[in-house]
Scaffold this motif. Sequence first.
Motif, PDB file in Angstrom:
ATOM      1  N   LEU A   9       0.789  -1.230   0.000  1.00  0.00           N
ATOM      2  CA  LEU A   9       0.000   0.000   0.000  1.00  0.00           C
ATOM      3  C   LEU A   9       0.822   1.283   0.000  1.00  0.00           C
ATOM      4  N   VAL A  10       2.066   1.237   0.419  1.00  0.00           N
ATOM      5  CA  VAL A  10       2.823   2.465   0.671  1.00  0.00           C
ATOM      6  C   VAL A  10       3.911   2.644  -0.376  1.00  0.00           C
ATOM      7  N   GLN A  11       3.915   3.809  -1.015  1.00  0.00           N
ATOM      8  CA  GLN A  11       4.935   4.140  -2.005  1.00  0.00           C
ATOM      9  C   GLN A  11       6.033   4.960  -1.343  1.00  0.00           C
ATOM     10  N   GLU A  12       7.281   4.510  -1.490  1.00  0.00           N
ATOM     11  CA  GLU A  12       8.430   5.202  -0.926  1.00  0.00           C
ATOM     12  C   GLU A  12       9.410   5.569  -2.027  1.00  0.00           C
ATOM     13  N   GLY A  13       9.989   6.765  -1.946  1.00  0.00           N
ATOM     14  CA  GLY A  13      10.956   7.214  -2.934  1.00  0.00           C
ATOM     15  C   GLY A  13      10.361   8.245  -3.869  1.00  0.00           C
ATOM     16  N   ARG A  14      11.215   8.818  -4.693  1.00  0.00           N
ATOM     17  CA  ARG A  14      10.789   9.873  -5.608  1.00  0.00           C
ATOM     18  C   ARG A  14      10.291   9.271  -6.923  1.00  0.00           C
ATOM     19  N   PRO A  15       9.564  10.053  -7.722  1.00  0.00           N
ATOM     20  CA  PRO A  15       9.087   9.545  -9.017  1.00  0.00           C
ATOM     21  C   PRO A  15      10.236   9.042  -9.879  1.00  0.00           C
ATOM     22  N   GLY A  16      10.033   7.890 -10.489  1.00  0.00           N
ATOM     23  CA  GLY A  16      11.071   7.283 -11.301  1.00  0.00           C
ATOM     24  C   GLY A  16      12.026   6.409 -10.516  1.00  0.00           C
ATOM     25  N   TYR A  60      11.065   4.679  -7.095  1.00  0.00           N
ATOM     26  CA  TYR A  60      10.302   4.398  -5.888  1.00  0.00           C
ATOM     27  C   TYR A  60       9.988   2.916  -5.796  1.00  0.00           C
ATOM     28  N   VAL A  61       9.608   2.503  -4.613  1.00  0.00           N
ATOM     29  CA  VAL A  61       9.205   1.120  -4.374  1.00  0.00           C
ATOM     30  C   VAL A  61       7.928   1.138  -3.555  1.00  0.00           C
ATOM     31  N   PHE A  62       7.216   0.022  -3.591  1.00  0.00           N
ATOM     32  CA  PHE A  62       6.039  -0.146  -2.748  1.00  0.00           C
ATOM     33  C   PHE A  62       6.379  -1.107  -1.615  1.00  0.00           C
ATOM     34  N   VAL A  63       5.931  -0.773  -0.417  1.00  0.00           N
ATOM     35  CA  VAL A  63       6.201  -1.598   0.756  1.00  0.00           C
ATOM     36  C   VAL A  63       4.880  -1.939   1.437  1.00  0.00           C
TER      37      VAL A  63
END
Length: 245
Positions: A121-128, A130-133
């Motif tokens: 559910l959670v997107q981490e990192g900047r556009p281009g 990023y990862v989902f955790v």
Amino acid sequence: MTDTSTETAVRFRSDMTVELVKHNAADSDVLWAARVSTAGEQSIDELAKDPERSKGLINFLMRDRHGSPFEHNSMTFLISAPIFVFREFMRHRVGWSYNEESGRYRELQPVFYVPDESRKLVQEGRPGKYVFVEGTPAQQELTGRVMQDSYRQAYEAYQEMLAAGVAREVARSVLPVGLYSSMYATCNARSLMHFIGLRTQHELAKVPSFPQREIEMVGEKMEAEWAKLMPLTHAAFNANGRIAP
């Protein structure tokens, strides 16, 4: 899969449905299409031969990206998925034909998408980059509760407008993209490989892709059906980095 009924008959799902309803697709289709360039009308003899004897040719065509022989086949799928999946799906235009359920001509059914616990559910990192955790239990609970409440309110508004005589094509405007729709999608192996290459992640892929999980679920099911129809072509696709020819 999550499938929960409520007193208002609104249903919630987390799965995608893919059914192969019609096909004319085999590895031999690739071979006779390729060999017409050297054998002319005698290439039709390939239909009576075991494609296994010519899997090297299929691999050569895939490796050197001679793509047109992979177009002489057809597969039609019946797909049930949320509307937001279809909006991404229909960006694939070359080699595809679509017919989707219409909210102008029928009353849309109250079936909505709610992700299950496996959905990150959670997107981490900047556009281009990023990862989902994984989401926390609190985020999972919030997501399910808010989505279900929103869906119920939207469908009640839809029903209220229909009951008042408002046209279906107007009333549908209040419904969210999490509503399930259904469509027929017809393609050939080449167009399907382009789709799979972009819409699935795989350890053998030379070019990484980062699809939304829900459309990837559809892609995985379509690939499984195609692999049974054209196993040599599917194997060559994997062996050559999952890049469409």
